[in-house]
Structure formats: C-alpha cells, structure tokens
Design a protein around this motif. Structure first.
Motif, PDB file in Angstrom:
ATOM      1  N   UNK A 283      59.278  21.149  18.088  1.00  0.00           N
ATOM      2  CA  UNK A 283      60.103  21.828  17.400  1.00  0.00           C
ATOM      3  C   UNK A 283      59.499  22.642  16.249  1.00  0.00           C
ATOM      4  N   UNK A 284      58.510  21.976  15.693  1.00  0.00           N
ATOM      5  CA  UNK A 284      57.949  22.827  14.593  1.00  0.00           C
ATOM      6  C   UNK A 284      57.083  24.080  15.055  1.00  0.00           C
ATOM      7  N   UNK A 285      56.428  23.950  16.223  1.00  0.00           N
ATOM      8  CA  UNK A 285      55.973  25.147  17.007  1.00  0.00           C
ATOM      9  C   UNK A 285      57.070  26.154  17.168  1.00  0.00           C
ATOM     10  N   UNK A 286      58.184  25.790  17.836  1.00  0.00           N
ATOM     11  CA  UNK A 286      59.083  26.865  17.991  1.00  0.00           C
ATOM     12  C   UNK A 286      59.565  27.511  16.502  1.00  0.00           C
ATOM     13  N   UNK A 287      59.736  26.648  15.547  1.00  0.00           N
ATOM     14  CA  UNK A 287      60.320  27.090  14.320  1.00  0.00           C
ATOM     15  C   UNK A 287      59.263  28.284  13.595  1.00  0.00           C
ATOM     16  N   UNK A 288      57.974  27.849  13.857  1.00  0.00           N
ATOM     17  CA  UNK A 288      57.032  28.743  13.297  1.00  0.00           C
ATOM     18  C   UNK A 288      57.181  30.157  13.840  1.00  0.00           C
ATOM     19  N   UNK A 289      57.142  29.982  15.256  1.00  0.00           N
ATOM     20  CA  UNK A 289      57.148  31.398  15.875  1.00  0.00           C
ATOM     21  C   UNK A 289      58.461  32.131  15.735  1.00  0.00           C
ATOM     22  N   UNK A 290      59.618  31.343  15.530  1.00  0.00           N
ATOM     23  CA  UNK A 290      60.877  32.048  15.120  1.00  0.00           C
ATOM     24  C   UNK A 290      60.800  32.759  13.946  1.00  0.00           C
ATOM     25  N   UNK A 291      60.188  32.140  13.003  1.00  0.00           N
ATOM     26  CA  UNK A 291      59.866  32.563  11.433  1.00  0.00           C
ATOM     27  C   UNK A 291      58.981  33.776  11.747  1.00  0.00           C
ATOM     28  N   UNK A 292      57.806  33.948  12.494  1.00  0.00           N
ATOM     29  CA  UNK A 292      56.921  35.048  12.834  1.00  0.00           C
ATOM     30  C   UNK A 292      57.756  36.279  13.497  1.00  0.00           C
ATOM     31  N   UNK A 293      58.390  35.795  14.479  1.00  0.00           N
ATOM     32  CA  UNK A 293      59.395  37.150  15.161  1.00  0.00           C
ATOM     33  C   UNK A 293      60.239  37.812  14.156  1.00  0.00           C
ATOM     34  N   UNK A 294      60.756  36.697  13.338  1.00  0.00           N
ATOM     35  CA  UNK A 294      61.528  37.384  12.405  1.00  0.00           C
ATOM     36  C   UNK A 294      60.927  38.429  11.323  1.00  0.00           C
ATOM     37  N   UNK A 295      59.688  37.888  10.912  1.00  0.00           N
ATOM     38  CA  UNK A 295      58.999  38.803   9.754  1.00  0.00           C
ATOM     39  C   UNK A 295      58.513  40.100  10.660  1.00  0.00           C
ATOM     40  N   UNK A 296      58.028  39.966  11.717  1.00  0.00           N
ATOM     41  CA  UNK A 296      57.756  40.971  12.541  1.00  0.00           C
ATOM     42  C   UNK A 296      58.733  42.069  12.763  1.00  0.00           C
ATOM     43  N   UNK A 297      59.935  41.447  13.019  1.00  0.00           N
ATOM     44  CA  UNK A 297      60.969  42.299  13.155  1.00  0.00           C
ATOM     45  C   UNK A 297      61.457  43.238  11.810  1.00  0.00           C
ATOM     46  N   UNK A 298      61.174  42.471  10.837  1.00  0.00           N
ATOM     47  CA  UNK A 298      61.557  43.245   9.643  1.00  0.00           C
ATOM     48  C   UNK A 298      60.481  44.442   9.405  1.00  0.00           C
ATOM     49  N   UNK A 299      59.029  43.991   9.850  1.00  0.00           N
ATOM     50  CA  UNK A 299      58.127  45.098   9.478  1.00  0.00           C
ATOM     51  C   UNK A 299      58.276  46.106  10.599  1.00  0.00           C
ATOM     52  N   UNK A 300      59.015  45.817  11.615  1.00  0.00           N
ATOM     53  CA  UNK A 300      59.054  46.795  12.688  1.00  0.00           C
ATOM     54  C   UNK A 300      59.841  47.837  12.267  1.00  0.00           C
ATOM     55  N   UNK A 301      60.990  47.400  11.627  1.00  0.00           N
ATOM     56  CA  UNK A 301      62.288  48.319  11.201  1.00  0.00           C
ATOM     57  C   UNK A 301      61.508  49.381  10.254  1.00  0.00           C
ATOM     58  N   UNK A 302      60.603  49.059   9.458  1.00  0.00           N
ATOM     59  CA  UNK A 302      59.944  49.754   8.456  1.00  0.00           C
ATOM     60  C   UNK A 302      59.092  51.061   9.117  1.00  0.00           C
ATOM     61  N   UNK A 303      58.301  50.715  10.413  1.00  0.00           N
ATOM     62  CA  UNK A 303      57.441  51.477  11.069  1.00  0.00           C
ATOM     63  C   UNK A 303      58.072  52.106  12.247  1.00  0.00           C
TER      64      UNK A 303
END
Length: 566
Positions: free
Chosen positions: A295-315
């Motif tokens: 579950x810790x791995x899944x949580x880390x990946x979800x956090x990373x996907x959310x971060x990249x989605x925020x970055x994607x919106x700006x680019x």
C-alpha cells in the motif's frame, strides 16, 4: 495303578504300627494301665486313622472335581478364543490319559490363544485410536477425543475385521496427508502474497487457527473442514486483492509513462519508479518481487501522478506544439504534404480562446498521430520501392554519362572502381522495367483501396512513373537509332577504305568532346528528372548535328575498337 512309596506300603505300615504298638505295650506295662484303658486308647487311635484317611479321600475327590472343572473351563475358553480370533483352521483334540496329562496338553494351547488375543486387542485398540484421532482432527474437535480410549469388541477380533479397520485407517491417513498438503499450500500461498503485498503474515494465519503458527506444544496443524474453508477463502480474497492492486499500479504506471513523455521527464526521475513501470506488462503470476504491491508503494505512485498532473497543466501549450511537431515529422518522413502553418495557427487560436479542454485536445492529437502512423505504415512498402527506383535511376544516369566517355578505359585513378560500379549499374538498370512495373501495380492497388491518389512530394506518384516510363522508352529508341547510325557509318568507312586505302588511326587517349569519367555524380530525384531528361535529349540532338560519329560510339564494349584491340 500308581505304586505307593515304600514308607506307605501295607507291609511297611504294619511293621511300623507293630513296633509302635509293641513300644506302647511296654510303656503301658511300666505305667500299669488296665486292659480297658488300653482297648479304649487303641480304639481312639483306630478312629483317628480312619478320619485322616477319610479327609484325604475327600480332598482328593474334590481335587479331581476341580481338575474336571478347570479342564472344561479351559476347553470352553479355547472355543471362545478361536471364535473371537477367527482361527477357523485351528483344531484341538483332547488327549486321552489322566486329568493332569489332559491339563498339561490344554495349558500351552490356551496360553498361546490368550497371547494372540492380547496382541489382537492391542492392535484393535491402536488402530481404533488412530481412526478416532484422525476423525476428530477432520471434525475439528481433536482435543476432546484425546482423553477417551476406544472400546474394543472382544467378541470380534478376527483378522478380517482388523484388516477392514486398517484399510479405513489408511484411507483416513491418505485424506489427512492430502488435507495437510492443502493446508501447507494455502499457508505458502498466503506467505508469498504477504511478501508481495507487505502485510502481517503471522497475524493473518493465526487468525484462522492458532495451530497453523504455534507448534511449540506439539499440536499438529489443524486440517478440519472449517480451517480448510477459511484458508481457501483467505487465499481467494488475497489473490483478488493482489489483482486489484496490480491493475491499479499498472494503470498508474501507464499514466506515469504518458506524463513523463509529455513533460520530457529526465531519466533519473523515471528511474525512481522503474519498479512500478516494469509491472505494466506483467501478469499476476509473474509478480513476485518483495513489497512491489504494498500500500505504501501505491500511495507513493498516486502522489507522484498527482504532482505530474499539476505540472502538466502548466505545460499544456508546449505539449500541444510538441505533438504537432511529431505529427509533421511523421508526414515528412513518408513524403506527405501537410499545411503546417495553417495547422499551427488553428492550434494557437484554440489555446488562446480558453474554450477548449487541453486534455481533450491532446487526446485528439494523439489520435491524429496514431492515424498518421497507420497511414505512414501503409505507404512504407511503396516508399521503399520508390527509393530503390530512385537509386537505380541515378545509377542509370551515371552509366549513360560513363559510357559516353571515350577515355573511361585509360589508365588513371578510380578506373577500377568505375568499372565495378558500371558492372553493378548495368545489373540495376536491367531490373528497372520490372521495378517500375511492380511499383505501378502496387500504387494502383493502394489508390484503389484508399480511394485517393498516392502523392509523393505534392505530385502524383503514378503520373511520375508513367512519365518516366515514356521518357525511358524514348531514350531506348534514341540509343537504338544511334547504334544503327554507327553501324552505317562504319560500313561507309569500310567502303571508303576499300576504294581509297587505309586512313590513319586516331591515337589512343584522344577525345572528341567529352572530358573525364563522371566520379560519384549526384543526379536529381525522379520527381525532378523532367528537366534533366529534356536537357539530355537536347544534348543528344546537338551531338548528332555537330559530330559525324555519335558520342556513345563506345557505349558497348563489344563494339569498342580499343577493347577489341586488347
């Protein structure tokens, strides 16, 4: 008849009694007893002797009766033991003789049967105990059965009955082995799943039954129906959970790769989640790395996907034009015309209007790219053959220029290479008609399937091929006429020589007009060959006017006077 011991024989008894009476008489004489007293005492002695004999006879008679009774009991017990043990082949014949002899013959038989019965009872007890214990383990109440001993029916101790019990015991033991294997397999499966998904293995298994973990008290693992059902349910539940987590990570991993590609993320950033992206193409049975579905791995990946989605919106604007560049490169790679300026202007208008969902726009462009790749793939086979045609056409042009050079056999740098190239070029040129014909067939089939013309650099490839075919036929006709003219000129020269004598030969190495063999000359592509073909025709026409002998006088080695002289 039994012989009495010497001390008890009548003669010996009389002698002894007589001596004793004589001694008694002497004593009485000395005492002075009267005859009456003496008779009385003798009568008492006689009576006492009779009583002793009578008691002895009674005792002996009773002993005889006891022997008869014991013998009867023994025979009865033998019959019962034989029946209980099922010794139908056993036969016992009572011997004749005294009672003691008969008892002596019965006693060892009886002892042997008793020993067999004792051993048989022991076997029955042990077998029934094991059966009861395994049945209790299967039923799940093994502790309560341990305190009670099984009841053995001593009236049926036959080998057949014991065999039936042992056969039943063997079936139960086999079932126990199978159940124990199932339990161990389930436990191993739970352990493997716990390693992959990072949960507490001991807590999970002990929650099903304490005996599956704690074996310190000598308690065997539970194999009851209830335990097996719980283990099976737990394994199924954990496998479903594993499947769910794997699908979730695969979806997140695919999203990560898409975002990385969109954002041009560096390799170091991607490497941090390599353990996740490697699961995308894995089946559920192939996933066994420790903690990869935690579950810790899944949580880390979800956090990373959310971060990249925020970055994607700006680019997003940058990503849209990156997609457009990719689309243009695909079309350019397969020589397809595209109005890049108009497409970019439309994209800029859409982005600046703020009325379009950028994610949908990217998705639409991804669809266009996929469609363009598919269309490019459908053109690839024809384009490969176009490249071969272009190369062969270039070699044909080079060979034409090469064969016009009268000094091509003169000693010099590159002559050997040019000879090899000319040999290969002739082979290619000989194949050109079939190459063009096959290419025309493929282009027509493609256009029939797609319903649109096959354009190559904004021009119809079919028109280009047909025009090339016409021009090539004209060149071949021109070559034929040149060879015929040469033959006539040579015939005229021979006739002149016969009339006026020989004429001086031209020194080797002397040229008319051409200077030097073309070395690695590049020519225009088939799409730009129209001007080249026209100029070639003009040059050949002017050569016919200004020269008596055509430029391609040495086009064929067999007609070459230089080669003929060698």
């Amino acid at each position: 008849m039994t012989t009495l011991p010497p001390s008890l024989s009548p003669s010996h008894s009389q002698t002894t009694c007589a001596s004793l009476l004589q001694e008694l008489q002497i004593i009485w004489d000395e005492i002075g007893e009267s005859d009456g007293e003496r008779d009385k005492m003798l009568l008492e002695l006689e009576q006492e002797c009779l009583d002793i004999y009578r008691r002895k006879v009674e005792m002996t008679r009773k002993f005889k009766a006891d022997l008869h009774h014991s013998l009867a009991l023994s025979q009865s017990e033998i019959a019962q033991l034989v029946s209980a043990l099922g010794e139908h082949s056993f036969s016992f014949l009572r011997e004749k003789g005294t009672l003691k002899q008969q008892m002596s013959s019965v006693r060892p038989v009886l002892e042997d049967l008793r020993s067999k019965k004792e051993q048989r009872v022991k076997d029955f007890t042990e077998t029934q105990s094991q059966i009861a214990r395994i049945c209790a383990e299967i039923a799940g109440n093994g502790q309560s059965i341990m305190s009670s001993d099984p009841q053995v029916n001593e009236h049926d101790l036959t080998v057949k009955k014991l065999g039936e019990l042992k056969s039943h015991l063997q079936e139960l033991q086999n079932e126990k082995i199978i159940r124990l294997q199932k339990v161990n397999n389930h436990i191993n499966m739970i352990h493997e799943l716990s390693v992959v998904m990072s949960f507490d293995f001991l807590k999970t298994v002990s929650g099903i039954h304490s005996s599956l973990i704690d074996l310190a008290n000598g308690q065997s693992k539970s194999i009851s129906n209830d335990t097996l059902a719980k283990l099976t349910g737990m394994v199924h539940s954990l496998q479903q959970e594993k499947q769910t987590r794997l699908q979730k990570l695969q979806c997140l991993g695919s999203t990560l790769i898409e975002l990385w590609d969109l954002l041009d993320s560096p390799a170091d950033e991607r490497k941090r989640f390599e353990h996740v992206t490697s699961l995308i193409s894995s089946s559920i049975d192939e996933v066994s790395r420790q903690g990869c579905l935690g579950l810790d791995i899944i949580e880390q990946v979800e956090v990373e996907v959310e971060r990249l989605n925020v970055l994607k919106a700006s680019k997003m604007k940058e990503l849209v034009f990156k997609r457009q560049n990719e689309l243009e490169e695909i079309y350019k790679g397969v020589h397809m015309d595209v109005n890049s300026d108009a497409a970019r202007q439309i994209l800029i208008s859409l982005i600046e209007s703020d009325n379009v969902d950028m994610s949908n726009l990217l998705s639409s462009m991804d669809d266009q790219i996929a469609k363009a790749k598919q269309e490019a793939l459908s053109r690839r086979d024809i384009l490969d053959k176009v490249e071969k045609w272009k190369h062969a056409s270039e070699e044909e042009k080079w060979l034409d220029d090469y064969e016009k050079d009268e000094n091509r056999y003169s000693a010099g740098r590159g002559v050997h290479k040019n000879l090899k190239r000319a040999e290969k070029a002739r082979i290619l040129v000989s194949k050109l008609p079939s190459v063009v014909e096959n290419l025309i067939v493929k282009v027509k089939a493609w256009e029939l399937e797609k319903g649109i013309p096959f354009l190559y650099e904004k021009a119809s490839l079919l028109d280009m091929l047909e025009e090339y075919t016409v021009l090539r036929q004209e060149r071949e006709e021109e070559k034929r006429r040149s060879r015929e003219q040469k033959r006539l000129q040579e015939q005229f020269a021979a006739e002149q020589e016969a009339l006026f004598g020989s004429r001086p030969k031209k020194p080797l190495g002397q040229t008319n007009t051409m200077v030097g063999t073309p070395m690695g000359r590049r020519v225009s592509t088939p799409s730009g060959r129209h001007g080249g073909v026209s100029s070639l025709k003009e040059r050949r026409g002017s050569a016919r006017v200004n020269n008596v002998i055509p430029l391609n006088f040495v086009a064929l080695p067999k007609d070459d006077p230089v080669s003929g002289g060698n």
